[in-house]
Design a protein around this motif. Structure first.
Motif, PDB file in Angstrom:
ATOM      1  N   ILE A   7       0.820  -1.216   0.000  1.00  0.00           N
ATOM      2  CA  ILE A   7       0.000   0.000   0.000  1.00  0.00           C
ATOM      3  C   ILE A   7       0.849   1.259   0.000  1.00  0.00           C
ATOM      4  O   ILE A   7       0.322   2.357  -0.146  1.00  0.00           O
ATOM      5  N   GLU A   8       2.157   1.109   0.172  1.00  0.00           N
ATOM      6  CA  GLU A   8       3.041   2.280   0.128  1.00  0.00           C
ATOM      7  C   GLU A   8       4.452   1.816  -0.217  1.00  0.00           C
ATOM      8  O   GLU A   8       4.908   0.783   0.269  1.00  0.00           O
ATOM      9  N   GLY A   9       5.126   2.576  -1.076  1.00  0.00           N
ATOM     10  CA  GLY A   9       6.478   2.228  -1.491  1.00  0.00           C
ATOM     11  C   GLY A   9       6.502   1.627  -2.885  1.00  0.00           C
ATOM     12  O   GLY A   9       5.494   1.606  -3.607  1.00  0.00           O
ATOM     13  N   GLY A  10       7.665   1.113  -3.283  1.00  0.00           N
ATOM     14  CA  GLY A  10       7.802   0.512  -4.604  1.00  0.00           C
ATOM     15  C   GLY A  10       6.879  -0.682  -4.780  1.00  0.00           C
ATOM     16  O   GLY A  10       6.716  -1.498  -3.882  1.00  0.00           O
ATOM     17  N   GLY A  11       6.275  -0.777  -5.962  1.00  0.00           N
ATOM     18  CA  GLY A  11       5.352  -1.867  -6.233  1.00  0.00           C
ATOM     19  C   GLY A  11       3.983  -1.668  -5.632  1.00  0.00           C
ATOM     20  O   GLY A  11       3.231  -2.637  -5.447  1.00  0.00           O
ATOM     21  N   ARG A  12       3.639  -0.424  -5.311  1.00  0.00           N
ATOM     22  CA  ARG A  12       2.355  -0.143  -4.687  1.00  0.00           C
ATOM     23  C   ARG A  12       1.205  -0.729  -5.509  1.00  0.00           C
ATOM     24  O   ARG A  12       1.149  -0.596  -6.729  1.00  0.00           O
ATOM     25  N   GLY A  13       0.288  -1.396  -4.799  1.00  0.00           N
ATOM     26  CA  GLY A  13      -0.849  -2.022  -5.453  1.00  0.00           C
ATOM     27  C   GLY A  13      -0.643  -3.494  -5.773  1.00  0.00           C
ATOM     28  O   GLY A  13      -1.602  -4.197  -6.088  1.00  0.00           O
ATOM     29  N   ASN A  14       0.598  -3.972  -5.687  1.00  0.00           N
ATOM     30  CA  ASN A  14       0.867  -5.382  -5.983  1.00  0.00           C
ATOM     31  C   ASN A  14       0.252  -6.281  -4.911  1.00  0.00           C
ATOM     32  O   ASN A  14       0.253  -5.953  -3.718  1.00  0.00           O
ATOM     33  N   ILE A  15      -0.230  -7.434  -5.328  1.00  0.00           N
ATOM     34  CA  ILE A  15      -0.811  -8.438  -4.444  1.00  0.00           C
ATOM     35  C   ILE A  15       0.106  -9.653  -4.440  1.00  0.00           C
ATOM     36  O   ILE A  15       0.484 -10.163  -5.501  1.00  0.00           O
ATOM     37  N   ILE A  16       0.487 -10.102  -3.256  1.00  0.00           N
ATOM     38  CA  ILE A  16       1.354 -11.282  -3.141  1.00  0.00           C
ATOM     39  C   ILE A  16       0.637 -12.325  -2.302  1.00  0.00           C
ATOM     40  O   ILE A  16       0.375 -12.116  -1.103  1.00  0.00           O
ATOM     41  N   ARG A  17       0.284 -13.457  -2.901  1.00  0.00           N
ATOM     42  CA  ARG A  17      -0.351 -14.542  -2.182  1.00  0.00           C
ATOM     43  C   ARG A  17       0.653 -15.211  -1.248  1.00  0.00           C
ATOM     44  O   ARG A  17       1.814 -15.415  -1.612  1.00  0.00           O
ATOM     45  N   LEU A  18       0.210 -15.566  -0.057  1.00  0.00           N
ATOM     46  CA  LEU A  18       1.096 -16.144   0.945  1.00  0.00           C
ATOM     47  C   LEU A  18       1.050 -17.660   0.885  1.00  0.00           C
ATOM     48  O   LEU A  18      -0.017 -18.268   0.751  1.00  0.00           O
ATOM     49  N   THR A  19       2.224 -18.258   1.002  1.00  0.00           N
ATOM     50  CA  THR A  19       2.350 -19.712   1.022  1.00  0.00           C
ATOM     51  C   THR A  19       2.785 -20.132   2.422  1.00  0.00           C
ATOM     52  O   THR A  19       2.669 -19.378   3.370  1.00  0.00           O
ATOM     53  N   GLY A  20       3.283 -21.363   2.542  1.00  0.00           N
ATOM     54  CA  GLY A  20       3.735 -21.839   3.845  1.00  0.00           C
ATOM     55  C   GLY A  20       4.821 -20.970   4.428  1.00  0.00           C
ATOM     56  O   GLY A  20       4.823 -20.664   5.615  1.00  0.00           O
ATOM     57  N   GLU A  21       5.779 -20.552   3.584  1.00  0.00           N
ATOM     58  CA  GLU A  21       6.838 -19.629   3.999  1.00  0.00           C
ATOM     59  C   GLU A  21       7.040 -18.608   2.895  1.00  0.00           C
ATOM     60  O   GLU A  21       7.271 -18.974   1.741  1.00  0.00           O
ATOM     61  N   THR A  22       6.965 -17.341   3.266  1.00  0.00           N
ATOM     62  CA  THR A  22       7.146 -16.266   2.305  1.00  0.00           C
ATOM     63  C   THR A  22       8.209 -15.310   2.838  1.00  0.00           C
ATOM     64  O   THR A  22       7.936 -14.501   3.720  1.00  0.00           O
ATOM     65  N   PRO A  23       9.449 -15.398   2.339  1.00  0.00           N
ATOM     66  CA  PRO A  23      10.485 -14.474   2.811  1.00  0.00           C
ATOM     67  C   PRO A  23      10.285 -13.085   2.228  1.00  0.00           C
ATOM     68  O   PRO A  23       9.736 -12.910   1.144  1.00  0.00           O
ATOM     69  N   ILE A  24      10.724 -12.086   2.967  1.00  0.00           N
ATOM     70  CA  ILE A  24      10.705 -10.697   2.512  1.00  0.00           C
ATOM     71  C   ILE A  24      12.123 -10.169   2.596  1.00  0.00           C
ATOM     72  O   ILE A  24      12.795 -10.322   3.623  1.00  0.00           O
ATOM     73  N   GLY A  25      12.606  -9.554   1.541  1.00  0.00           N
ATOM     74  CA  GLY A  25      13.962  -9.034   1.576  1.00  0.00           C
ATOM     75  C   GLY A  25      14.336  -8.337   0.289  1.00  0.00           C
ATOM     76  O   GLY A  25      13.516  -8.171  -0.622  1.00  0.00           O
ATOM     77  N   ARG A  26      15.587  -7.955   0.219  1.00  0.00           N
ATOM     78  CA  ARG A  26      16.092  -7.223  -0.938  1.00  0.00           C
ATOM     79  C   ARG A  26      16.577  -8.214  -1.992  1.00  0.00           C
ATOM     80  O   ARG A  26      17.429  -9.048  -1.743  1.00  0.00           O
ATOM     81  N   ALA A  27      15.989  -8.117  -3.166  1.00  0.00           N
ATOM     82  CA  ALA A  27      16.413  -8.895  -4.333  1.00  0.00           C
ATOM     83  C   ALA A  27      16.386 -10.395  -4.078  1.00  0.00           C
ATOM     84  O   ALA A  27      17.287 -11.115  -4.465  1.00  0.00           O
ATOM     85  N   ILE A  28      15.340 -10.887  -3.403  1.00  0.00           N
ATOM     86  CA  ILE A  28      15.208 -12.329  -3.230  1.00  0.00           C
ATOM     87  C   ILE A  28      14.442 -12.900  -4.418  1.00  0.00           C
ATOM     88  O   ILE A  28      13.671 -12.206  -5.071  1.00  0.00           O
ATOM     89  N   GLU A  29      14.630 -14.181  -4.669  1.00  0.00           N
ATOM     90  CA  GLU A  29      14.055 -14.777  -5.870  1.00  0.00           C
ATOM     91  C   GLU A  29      12.623 -15.252  -5.640  1.00  0.00           C
ATOM     92  O   GLU A  29      11.748 -15.046  -6.466  1.00  0.00           O
ATOM     93  N   HIS A  30      12.369 -15.892  -4.500  1.00  0.00           N
ATOM     94  CA  HIS A  30      11.041 -16.429  -4.223  1.00  0.00           C
ATOM     95  C   HIS A  30      10.519 -15.774  -2.955  1.00  0.00           C
ATOM     96  O   HIS A  30      11.039 -15.991  -1.873  1.00  0.00           O
ATOM     97  N   GLY A  31       9.465 -14.968  -3.086  1.00  0.00           N
ATOM     98  CA  GLY A  31       8.898 -14.288  -1.928  1.00  0.00           C
ATOM     99  C   GLY A  31       8.527 -12.866  -2.295  1.00  0.00           C
ATOM    100  O   GLY A  31       8.120 -12.575  -3.422  1.00  0.00           O
TER     101      GLY A  31
END
Length: 672
Positions: A7-31
């Protein structure tokens, strides 16, 4: 399926579906990948727990917040509908789609009591409860199973028009009550709101009283009471039939007693009869078959007594209130446990604390065979540094150093074991299984060297001596378990492979990460390293193979580096120095940290020679400046991105899987 919305910042409006584990970070491949440079590579993690989601800060540099409150590092926090996660300049909103923990709600600031602690005998809210005894059972006008739904209006299964209107009204009232209670977690505020709802829904109610289980969970105790027309500061008796309470508790049913003045309940106490009670309702607080307490309301009106529809409504309100009460108590319990874990983790490894609490570490003396990676790190020449400082200054400097290095270890899934003066000991794949223990240990080591280079910039700016680290790792079998006595024990690891890790560390000089062959081989395809000649160490009759790791792959196409370089000009003089920290193979760019901005002039080419005491041959690299960015003000220095790179040998070395053999004897590259 639950999801996050930016809702704020880069990629605003994007929807990310959550799985069993969803990492958040800089330049990660899956998450969830965030491009903000202030975001750590592995910043946070969202994962499932039972039937809901939790978020955990993974030891990030700049922290993670939920609804404006900072999270403890590595402490999972339940996610609730509408929660906003803030990571640097990005805000993400959690949409649960039903995967929301039933027994928890959002945190409120400040210390809180459990309802058991709040409940105590005596008056509450200006009312004093009086339990009455009867010679016969009170007259009961209606009863209702407390497990019934708010919409259940009769047993026939067919709703008449009047029943339907009543059901709709009850549903509307319940939505209002539910909204009023859902956001509260403080017991005092929650009881107040329950009482407000009672008087809003039942305009004929004159008094209401709540009793809750005490701290032992066995007895009921007064918790809160209110009279609609009580004068401020006044005290009023609230009569409650002991027989009715027992019936409500034993049968878990709500009871309506009409015209209480004549039903014989108060024959033993004439003062109660004088209160002219005409109608009384009592309902239990039940959450998932657990009885938490009761609520009782009465009226002295001759014309507006309670009826069966009112009893249905009170039963439904009590059900909603029970959920809110349970939420609040469980929330307090989790807050307390979180606080205890956080405090214990200041003195013990987080993994040890978790292991003791969940029972994976038995509280008995003894050990078992382990196979893991052991890490040692100390400051080169620390004795000389300490001699120039007072004891207090030494501790202050060490604490600043430990804050940086320990965060890197835990972020890379290591277990911080102990400090010994300036020494740090850690291990991987011991307390927790880790299939990539060697890779994680090496990555932590390389990251630490880069972080300490920046720390040295701050020390230099304040006129203090810089720190240089030597790091050593070894992988193999050893014993892990509790040692000590029955009254005082600690978890430790013991064995020849533990000692060997420390021997290898003693060989490493500043900026060097030395690892045994057993640690290097599983990570070889991700590293750039120098194979050293066999080393003679204490306790070994023959030489051991040691590798000096200068970089490791952090993301596809990117190498994390710890390569000090001398900046040279056309006369081969070295006007400055820096640290190569990242090579981007896909973009053919290199990141260089330089402490002194004055050493870099214009956007011309920068020529560097790798400062490798392990090699006789100088590796030389040249690149053009693409951009220059100041580091944080308290660090000083600049970050430079170089492009148009040239230098065949140097560029080849920066590729994952590259290993060159040292042509120098150990005596020539001894620790300095």
């Amino acid at each position: 399926m639950a999801y996050m919305e930016i809702i704020e910042g880069g990629g605003r409006g994007n929807i990310i579906r959550l799985t069993g584990e969803t990492p958040i970070g800089r330049a990660i491949e899956h998450g969830i990948s965030l491009s903000d440079s202030e975001v750590s590579r592995h910043h946070a993690l969202i994962r499932t727990k039972d039937n809901y989601f939790v978020v955990m800060d993974c030891g990030s540099a700049n922290g993670t917040s939920i609804n404006g409150r900072a999270l403890y590092r590595f402490v999972p926090q339940p996610l609730y509908e509408g929660d906003v996660i803030e990571i640097c300049s990005t805000k993400l909103k959690f949409v649960s789609e039903g995967q929301d923990p039933l027994a928890l709600k959002k945190a409120a600031s400040g210390a809180m009591m459990t309802f058991g602690e709040l409940s105590k005998p005596g008056g509450a809210g200006g009312l004093s409860m009086v339990l009455t005894s009867e010679t016969r059972f009170p007259t009961v006008s209606a009863t209702m199973d407390a497990s019934r739904s708010v919409l259940e209006a009769g047993g026939s299964g067919v709703l008449g028009e009047e029943d339907l209107q009543g059901a709709v009204q009850r549903l509307q009232a319940m939505v209002t009550v539910s909204n009023n209670l859902s956001a509260l977690t403080k017991p005092e505020a929650l009881l107040e709101k329950i009482m407000e709802s009672i008087f809003d829904v039942f305009p004929q109610a004159d008094r209401a009283f709540i009793m809750l289980r005490d701290s032992t969970g066995k007895e009921l105790a007064p918790a809160f009471g209110r009279s609609r027309n009580r004068a401020p500061g006044g005290q009023e008796d609230f009569p409650i039939s002991r027989t009715i309470i027992n019936a409500v508790l034993e049968k878990k049913q709500s009871i309506l007693s009409s015209d209480a003045q004549t039903d014989g309940r108060f024959s033993a106490r004439q003062s109660i009869v004088n209160l002219s009670i005409r109608s009384l309702m009592c309902a239990p607080f039940i959450c998932k078959d657990e009885l938490l307490g009761i609520i009782s309301i009465d009226t002295v009106s001759n014309t507006r007594t309670f009826n069966s529809q009112d009893l249905s409504m009170l039963t439904s309100i009590a059900g909603q209130a029970a959920i809110a009460l349970k939420n609040a108590d469980l929330f307090v319990a989790i807050e307390k446990e979180t606080h205890v874990r956080a405090q214990l983790s200041r003195y013990l490894s987080k993994d040890v604390v978790e292991g003791v609490i969940d029972g994976t570490i038995p509280l008995q003396l003894g050990a078992e065979k382990k196979n893991g990676t052991v890490f040692f790190c100390d400051i080169v020449g620390f004795t000389a540094i300490a001699e120039r400082l007072s004891a207090v200054e030494v501790v202050e400097k060490l604490n600043r150093y430990f804050r940086i290095t320990t965060e890197i270890i835990t972020r890379n899934k290591g277990t911080l074991h102990k400090f010994g003066g300036d020494m740090i000991m850690a291990f991987w794949n011991v307390m927790l299984p880790d299939a990539y223990a060697q890779v994680n240990a090496i990555r932590a080591s390389v990251e630490m060297q880069t972080a300490i280079w920046k720390f040295d910039c701050r020390l230099n700016n304040s006129g203090q001596s810089p720190l240089y680290l030597g790091i050593g790792c070894n992988t193999g079998e050893f014993a892990g378990g509790n040692v000590g006595g029955e009254d005082r024990m600690e978890y430790t690891i013991i064995g020849d492979n533990v000692n060997l890790a420390q021997r290898i560390e003693s060989l490493a000089s500043r900026w060097q990460v030395f690892v045994a062959e057993s640690t290097y081989e599983p990570a070889a395809l991700q590293c750039c390293a120098i194979k050293l000649p066999p080393a003679q160490v204490k306790g070994k009759s023959s030489g051991i193979l040691v590798y000096s790791v200068r970089g490791i792959q952090c993301d596809p196409g990117k190498m994390l580096l710890t390569i000090p370089v001398a900046l040279i000009d056309e006369t081969r003089e070295a006007p400055g120095s820096g640290m190569l920290v990242q090579f981007n193979n896909s973009e053919a760019t290199l990141q260089l940290f330089v402490a002194d901005e004055e050493k870099i002039t214009g956007n011309g080419p920068i020529v560097m020679e790798f400062d490798f005491p392990e090699l006789s041959k100088r590796l030389r690299l040249e690149g053009a400046v693409r951009s220059m960015t100041p580091l944080r003000q308290d660090e000083g220095g600049i970050s430079i991105i170089l492009e148009n790179l040239s230098g065949t040998d140097a560029l080849s070395f920066l590729k994952p899987g590259c290993c060159i053999e040292s042509d120098k004897a150990w005596e020539e590259m001894k620790r300095h």
